[in-house]
Each structure stands twice: as C-alpha cells, then as structure tokens.
Design a protein around this motif. Structure first.
Motif, PDB file in Angstrom:
ATOM      1  N   ASP A  20      37.586  14.486  55.297  1.00 37.31           N
ATOM      2  CA  ASP A  20      37.205  14.156  53.923  1.00 37.31           C
ATOM      3  C   ASP A  20      37.760  12.799  53.529  1.00 37.31           C
ATOM      4  O   ASP A  20      37.081  11.998  52.880  1.00 37.31           O
ATOM      5  N   CYS A  21      38.990  12.529  53.902  1.00 36.98           N
ATOM      6  CA  CYS A  21      39.608  11.251  53.595  1.00 36.98           C
ATOM      7  C   CYS A  21      38.867  10.103  54.288  1.00 36.98           C
ATOM      8  O   CYS A  21      38.683   9.038  53.708  1.00 36.98           O
ATOM      9  N   ILE A  24      35.706   9.470  52.303  1.00 37.13           N
ATOM     10  CA  ILE A  24      36.012   8.759  51.055  1.00 37.13           C
ATOM     11  C   ILE A  24      36.303   7.287  51.343  1.00 37.13           C
ATOM     12  O   ILE A  24      35.828   6.401  50.634  1.00 37.13           O
ATOM     13  N   LYS A  27      33.037   5.470  51.965  1.00 34.12           N
ATOM     14  CA  LYS A  27      32.277   5.268  50.729  1.00 34.12           C
ATOM     15  C   LYS A  27      32.889   4.167  49.873  1.00 34.12           C
ATOM     16  O   LYS A  27      32.173   3.315  49.340  1.00 34.12           O
TER      17      LYS A  27
END
Length: 42
Positions: A20-21, A24, A27
């Motif tokens: 997930d990191c 992120i 993005k």
C-alpha cells in the motif's frame, strides 16, 4: 522487519513496509514528480 519490501525507483533504492505504501508513493510521485525522490518517509 519481516515485512520490509526493497524496491528501486528511478535509480534510488527504497525500503517500504507494505505494498500500500508503494502504491501511495507512486501516486504521489505522479502528481509531485521528482520532488519526492530522496525523501524516505514511508
């Protein structure tokens, strides 16, 4: 320490603690560009 994920991004080596990191980071990098490169905050 078992969840560390090493990854190379634009010639820099980073270690993230989750996928997930990484998502992120990608993005934010798409929006802010190379300003994030060198900041190892995640």
């Amino acid at each position: 320490m078992n969840n560390m994920i090493p990854i190379g991004i634009q010639g820099e080596n980073y270690i993230f603690d989750s996928y997930d990191c990484i998502r992120i980071f990608h993005k934010l990098n798409a929006v802010y560009g190379n300003i994030l490169i060198g900041e190892r905050s995640c």
